[in-house]
Design an enzyme around this catalytic site. Structure first.
Site, short mmCIF file in Angstrom:
data_model
loop_
_atom_site.label_atom_id
_atom_site.label_comp_id
_atom_site.label_asym_id
_atom_site.label_seq_id
_atom_site.Cartn_x
_atom_site.Cartn_y
_atom_site.Cartn_z
N GLY A 61 0.83 -1.20 0.00
CA GLY A 61 0.00 0.00 0.00
C GLY A 61 0.86 1.24 0.00
O GLY A 61 2.06 1.18 -0.27
N ASN A 62 0.25 2.38 0.28
CA ASN A 62 1.03 3.61 0.41
C ASN A 62 0.38 4.49 1.46
O ASN A 62 -0.67 4.16 1.99
CB ASN A 62 1.15 4.32 -0.95
CG ASN A 62 -0.18 4.79 -1.50
OD1 ASN A 62 -0.85 5.64 -0.94
ND2 ASN A 62 -0.61 4.17 -2.61
N ARG A 63 1.01 5.62 1.77
CA ARG A 63 0.63 6.42 2.93
C ARG A 63 -0.44 7.47 2.65
O ARG A 63 -0.68 8.34 3.49
CB ARG A 63 1.87 7.06 3.55
CG ARG A 63 2.78 5.99 4.13
CD ARG A 63 4.12 6.53 4.58
NE ARG A 63 3.97 7.51 5.63
CZ ARG A 63 5.00 8.01 6.31
NH1 ARG A 63 6.22 7.60 6.05
NH2 ARG A 63 4.79 8.90 7.25
N ALA B 7 -3.64 8.16 -4.79
CA ALA B 7 -2.25 7.69 -4.90
C ALA B 7 -2.31 6.24 -5.38
O ALA B 7 -2.39 5.30 -4.58
CB ALA B 7 -1.55 7.80 -3.56
#
Ligand code: C5P
Length: 222
Positions: free
Chosen positions: A29-31, A97
């Site tokens: 995943g990402n932030r 994102a």
């Protein structure tokens, strides 16, 4: 800019991260918190637009005034949902994102540890949602985001051109701004100009961004 600057227009917003599953319990995943995209969706609704929101995995309530919300998990799901909804949209604002890569194979059972040996994950590139849209002959007015840790202006202007966008909103990640933060600061670029939106709460920046999008939309497509 008028209070109801997007009246009569359909606006599609994507927000949040994507999760790319590795096995039944793990993902890449990402932030991204989704806050900026949700604030943009709310601001667009306040400006009179009929707003559809495609959301990655976030735990945020649907903003007031948003007409439709579609929840997705992976980049592939977001790609499909956005392309379908974009056929009816006048403006697409891609604030999500989106993960650039996904595991080539998703294990059906939990991966096990093998002492001492390395684990190799093979990744396949995800399709670019904005680039897919701009490749279509008829497509909405396209707004992208560029979150960068360095060389913000040159990367943002490059993405504006390469992805065939009408406008891009660039921000520096880090120092209490951007991902996971309440505040952000943006620079908007379009073909022949740029405007800096200084540090502010994401809700305030979203209102300013929406006003500029409405102005550019009316100037080029209105
Ligand atoms: O290239 P980069 O991911 O930094 O570009 C960011 C912009 O491109 C964002 O607007 C994001 O929503 C969009 N994007 C996309 N599809 C991808 C990756 C990014 O639409 N697969």
């Amino acid at each position: 800019f008028g209070e109801r600057s997007l009246a009569g227009l359909k606006v599609l917003v994507s927000a949040g991260p994507t999760y790319e599953d590795i096995d039944p319990v793990r993902f890449i995943g990402n932030r991204s918190s989704g806050k900026m995209g949700f604030a943009v969706a709310e601001a667009a609704a306040q400006a009179g637009a009929e707003v559809s929101l495609v959301a990655g995995p976030v735990s945020l309530a649907t903003p007031p005034g948003v007409a439709q919300r579609i929840d997705v998990r992976s980049a592939a799901q977001m790609h499909a949902a956005v392309l379908q909804a974009a056929a009816q949209a006048d403006i697409y604002i891609g604030a999500a994102a989106v993960g650039d890569y996904r595991p080539q194979e998703v294990a059906t059972q939990k991966l096990k540890k093998h002492d001492g040996s390395e684990l190799v994950l093979r990744l396949a590139e995800n399709p670019d949602i904005l680039a897919s849209l701009s490749a279509q002959t008829a497509h909405p007015f396209l707004v992208g985001f560029a979150a960068e840790t360095h060389d913000v202006a040159s990367y943002a202007q490059g993405k504006l051109r390469h992805k065939g966008l009408d406008m891009i909103a660039a921000n520096q990640v880090g120092g209490g701004l951007g991902f996971e933060a309440a505040d952000n600061a943006l620079t908007l670029y379009w073909a022949d100009a740029a405007v800096a939106l200084p540090r502010a709460e994401k809700s305030e920046l979203a209102r300013q961004l929406v006003a500029h999008v409405a102005e550019r939309y009316r100037a080029t497509r209105g």
